[in-house]
Write a protein that holds these residues in place. Structure first.
Motif, PDB file in Angstrom:
ATOM      1  N   THR A   1      -0.419  -2.130   8.618  1.00 53.64           N
ATOM      2  CA  THR A   1       0.186  -3.616   8.174  1.00 53.64           C
ATOM      3  C   THR A   1       0.993  -4.165   9.242  1.00 53.64           C
ATOM      4  O   THR A   1       1.903  -3.190   9.586  1.00 53.64           O
ATOM      5  CB  THR A   1       0.364  -3.654   6.700  1.00 53.64           C
ATOM      6  N   ASP A   2       1.111  -5.387   9.004  1.00 55.05           N
ATOM      7  CA  ASP A   2       2.124  -5.824   9.940  1.00 55.05           C
ATOM      8  C   ASP A   2       3.672  -5.661   9.602  1.00 55.05           C
ATOM      9  O   ASP A   2       4.376  -5.215  10.107  1.00 55.05           O
ATOM     10  CB  ASP A   2       2.154  -7.549  10.102  1.00 55.05           C
TER      11      ASP A   2
ATOM     12  N   MET B   1      -4.518   1.631   6.595  1.00 54.97           N
ATOM     13  CA  MET B   1      -3.540   0.997   5.909  1.00 54.97           C
ATOM     14  C   MET B   1      -2.626   0.348   6.770  1.00 54.97           C
ATOM     15  O   MET B   1      -1.279  -0.018   6.324  1.00 54.97           O
ATOM     16  CB  MET B   1      -2.970   2.040   4.732  1.00 54.97           C
TER      17      MET B   1
ATOM     18  N   ALA C   1      -1.503   5.746   7.009  1.00 58.15           N
ATOM     19  CA  ALA C   1      -1.828   4.366   7.431  1.00 58.15           C
ATOM     20  C   ALA C   1      -3.056   4.355   8.394  1.00 58.15           C
ATOM     21  O   ALA C   1      -3.757   3.584   8.168  1.00 58.15           O
ATOM     22  CB  ALA C   1      -0.432   3.546   8.063  1.00 58.15           C
TER      23      ALA C   1
ATOM     24  N   ASN D   1       0.856  -1.187  -0.021  1.00 63.98           N
ATOM     25  CA  ASN D   1       0.020   0.017  -0.066  1.00 63.98           C
ATOM     26  C   ASN D   1       0.687   1.155   0.117  1.00 63.98           C
ATOM     27  O   ASN D   1       2.184   1.272   0.119  1.00 63.98           O
ATOM     28  CB  ASN D   1      -0.954  -0.075   1.237  1.00 63.98           C
TER      29      ASN D   1
ATOM     30  N   LYS E   1       4.170  -1.981  10.607  1.00 59.76           N
ATOM     31  CA  LYS E   1       4.445  -1.808  11.936  1.00 59.76           C
ATOM     32  C   LYS E   1       5.949  -2.226  12.400  1.00 59.76           C
ATOM     33  O   LYS E   1       6.658  -1.962  13.269  1.00 59.76           O
ATOM     34  CB  LYS E   1       3.468  -2.741  12.489  1.00 59.76           C
TER      35      LYS E   1
ATOM     36  N   ASN F   1       3.184   2.032   2.873  1.00 57.80           N
ATOM     37  CA  ASN F   1       4.420   0.991   2.997  1.00 57.80           C
ATOM     38  C   ASN F   1       5.271   1.444   2.125  1.00 57.80           C
ATOM     39  O   ASN F   1       6.657   1.449   2.176  1.00 57.80           O
ATOM     40  CB  ASN F   1       3.791  -0.489   2.875  1.00 57.80           C
TER      41      ASN F   1
END
Length: 176
Positions: free
Chosen positions: A58-59, A56, A51, A2, A62, A5
């Motif tokens: 996401t792992d 948005m 995000a 995304n 993070k 990221n």
């Protein structure tokens, strides 16, 4: 991947550009390095806000966002050590804090607990980035260098201690 990221990964890609600009010797190379560092620093705010506001998170984000921040800051501090504007021991303390807090978070995850970013950690990151920007913008000022190194050192140590004090139950001292 995304947009948030992609912004994080752009920050990672800007790190070698920043370092190369620091090493090059052409008119305004330090100003160019400063501009890249500011852009990379601002991308940290933008990707996080994006995000959260657009769902948005996401792992990957993070995981990668704090690593990108650490890589950017440590690259700049390595440059300052090379330029003899930051003592190597200050960099060592900052590195030790980053490794220690990361290890604490890994232990917590292994125990099924997530340690969220503390307010003091956010203050540490923001003040460190501001200090680096000041040091890049103003050269040959030992008083500014001293004050910025002091601010980075104090916020780093304080936030590191706070992480361990607030999460002391994560470590089983009997195993140590």
């Amino acid at each position: 991947m995304n947009l948030a990221n992609k912004i994080t990964m752009t920050r990672v890609c800007l790190i070698p550009v920043f370092v190369i600009l620091c090493y090059l010797d052409f008119p305004y190379h330090q100003l160019a390095a400063l501009a890249v560092f500011i852009l990379a620093s601002l991308s940290d705010y933008v990707d996080g806000r994006l995000a959260r506001s657009r769902d948005m998170v996401t792992d990957f984000g993070k995981f990668m966002d704090p690593i990108a921040d650490k890589m950017l800051v440590l690259a700049a501090l390595c440059m300052f050590v090379g330029w003899e504007r930051t003592p190597a021991w200050v960099l060592l303390v900052i590195l030790a804090r980053e490794f220690a807090v990361s290890a604490l978070r890994l232990i917590a995850v292994d125990n099924g607990k997530v340690i969220a970013a503390a307010w003091s950690g956010k203050v540490k990151t923001a003040s460190t980035m501001v200090c680096i920007i000041l040091m890049l913008a103003v050269t040959d000022n030992t008083i500014l260098d001293f004050l910025c190194n002091l601010v980075m050192l104090v916020t780093t140590v304080y936030s590191g201690v706070e992480y361990f004090v607030k999460n002391k139950e994560v470590i089983n001292w009997a195993d140590v």
